[in-house]
Design an enzyme around this catalytic site. Sequence first.
Site, PDB file in Angstrom:
ATOM      1  N   ASP A  29       0.866  -1.182   0.000  1.00 43.25           N
ATOM      2  CA  ASP A  29       0.000   0.000   0.000  1.00 43.25           C
ATOM      3  C   ASP A  29       0.904   1.233   0.000  1.00 43.25           C
ATOM      4  O   ASP A  29       1.876   1.313   0.761  1.00 43.25           O
ATOM      5  CB  ASP A  29      -0.900  -0.001   1.238  1.00 43.25           C
ATOM      6  CG  ASP A  29      -1.978   1.073   1.171  1.00 43.25           C
ATOM      7  OD1 ASP A  29      -3.160   0.696   1.154  1.00 43.25           O
ATOM      8  OD2 ASP A  29      -1.637   2.275   1.151  1.00 43.25           O
ATOM      9  N   HIS A  90     -15.382   3.939   4.141  1.00 42.59           N
ATOM     10  CA  HIS A  90     -13.933   3.887   3.948  1.00 42.59           C
ATOM     11  C   HIS A  90     -13.435   3.401   2.599  1.00 42.59           C
ATOM     12  O   HIS A  90     -12.253   3.546   2.297  1.00 42.59           O
ATOM     13  CB  HIS A  90     -13.287   3.013   5.036  1.00 42.59           C
ATOM     14  CG  HIS A  90     -13.288   3.651   6.386  1.00 42.59           C
ATOM     15  ND1 HIS A  90     -12.810   4.921   6.603  1.00 42.59           N
ATOM     16  CD2 HIS A  90     -13.715   3.205   7.584  1.00 42.59           C
ATOM     17  CE1 HIS A  90     -12.939   5.230   7.882  1.00 42.59           C
ATOM     18  NE2 HIS A  90     -13.496   4.209   8.500  1.00 42.59           N
ATOM     19  N   HIS A  97     -10.237  -5.354  -2.246  1.00 36.89           N
ATOM     20  CA  HIS A  97      -8.883  -5.520  -1.707  1.00 36.89           C
ATOM     21  C   HIS A  97      -8.923  -5.788  -0.216  1.00 36.89           C
ATOM     22  O   HIS A  97      -9.818  -5.332   0.490  1.00 36.89           O
ATOM     23  CB  HIS A  97      -8.010  -4.298  -2.002  1.00 36.89           C
ATOM     24  CG  HIS A  97      -8.623  -3.001  -1.566  1.00 36.89           C
ATOM     25  ND1 HIS A  97      -9.576  -2.357  -2.318  1.00 36.89           N
ATOM     26  CD2 HIS A  97      -8.425  -2.243  -0.467  1.00 36.89           C
ATOM     27  CE1 HIS A  97      -9.935  -1.250  -1.707  1.00 36.89           C
ATOM     28  NE2 HIS A  97      -9.267  -1.156  -0.568  1.00 36.89           N
TER      29      HIS A  97
HETATM   30  P1  5GP Z   1      -9.552   1.589   0.839  1.00 42.60           P
HETATM   31  O1  5GP Z   1      -9.661   2.913   1.522  1.00 42.60           O
HETATM   32  O2  5GP Z   1     -10.358   1.562  -0.455  1.00 42.60           O
HETATM   33  O3  5GP Z   1      -9.866   0.423   1.720  1.00 42.60           O
HETATM   34  O4  5GP Z   1      -8.032   1.394   0.485  1.00 42.60           O
HETATM   35  C1  5GP Z   1      -7.450   1.773  -0.711  1.00 42.60           C
HETATM   36  C2  5GP Z   1      -5.974   1.747  -0.492  1.00 42.60           C
HETATM   37  O5  5GP Z   1      -5.320   1.816  -1.737  1.00 42.60           O
HETATM   38  C3  5GP Z   1      -5.454   2.924   0.338  1.00 42.60           C
HETATM   39  O6  5GP Z   1      -4.853   2.434   1.539  1.00 42.60           O
HETATM   40  C4  5GP Z   1      -4.442   3.607  -0.575  1.00 42.60           C
HETATM   41  O7  5GP Z   1      -3.282   3.999   0.104  1.00 42.60           O
HETATM   42  C5  5GP Z   1      -4.133   2.532  -1.591  1.00 42.60           C
HETATM   43  N1  5GP Z   1      -3.787   3.056  -2.896  1.00 42.60           N
HETATM   44  C6  5GP Z   1      -4.501   3.956  -3.623  1.00 42.60           C
HETATM   45  N2  5GP Z   1      -3.890   4.207  -4.797  1.00 42.60           N
HETATM   46  C7  5GP Z   1      -2.752   3.449  -4.798  1.00 42.60           C
HETATM   47  C8  5GP Z   1      -1.702   3.283  -5.755  1.00 42.60           C
HETATM   48  O8  5GP Z   1      -1.680   3.856  -6.831  1.00 42.60           O
HETATM   49  N3  5GP Z   1      -0.710   2.411  -5.425  1.00 42.60           N
HETATM   50  C9  5GP Z   1      -0.696   1.736  -4.240  1.00 42.60           C
HETATM   51  N4  5GP Z   1       0.316   0.923  -4.016  1.00 42.60           N
HETATM   52  N5  5GP Z   1      -1.675   1.883  -3.325  1.00 42.60           N
HETATM   53  C10 5GP Z   1      -2.698   2.730  -3.596  1.00 42.60           C
END
Ligand code: 5GP
Length: 136
Positions: A29, A90, A97
């Site tokens: 992440d 969130h 994921h």
């Molecule tokens: P959510 O909030 O949807 O559960 O988590 C999405 C996650 O994806 C976040 O923790 C964010 O840091 C990660 N993320 C978003 N864009 C990217 C990216 O381009 N590359 C990586 N490695 N992580 C990402």
Amino acid sequence: MDCIFCKIISGDIPAYKVYEDEHTLAFLDITQGTRGHTLLIPKKHVKNIYALDDDTASNIFKAVPKVAQALKKAFTPIGLNIINNNDKPHQSVFHFHIHLIPRYENDGMVLKTINHQDDYKKQDFLEIQAAIKQAL
Ligand code: 5GP
Ligand code: ZN
């Protein structure tokens, strides 16, 4: 499709990949909430938990212990949180994921359930139980 995780799978945008098999991919992440914070995704684009078919669910959840063991071995954390966000409040990337977040002493990460046990009587539990069972 305009999905950042699909672009990581295809290699159109870079990521620090740590594990890959026929159906799943794990990569760091970008925020590194704690050291080693890893995302595990299915290669098939699925919006979130509600859209997961049985095979995709099986493939992705089967890979969770594998990545968890690697994080434990690599960083000897004091613990590990596994999180999956669906819709509000969130979920920010709409490709399913699972977050694997190694935990360390005083790492500042706040992930905690709230105890409302005192607000729920037997009747409440029975109603909640019935609602879920009826929906299944
Ligand atoms: P959510 O909030 O949807 O559960 O988590 C999405 C996650 O994806 C976040 O923790 C964010 O840091 C990660 N993320 C978003 N864009 C990217 C990216 O381009 N590359 C990586 N490695 N992580 C990402
Ligand atoms: Zn996608």
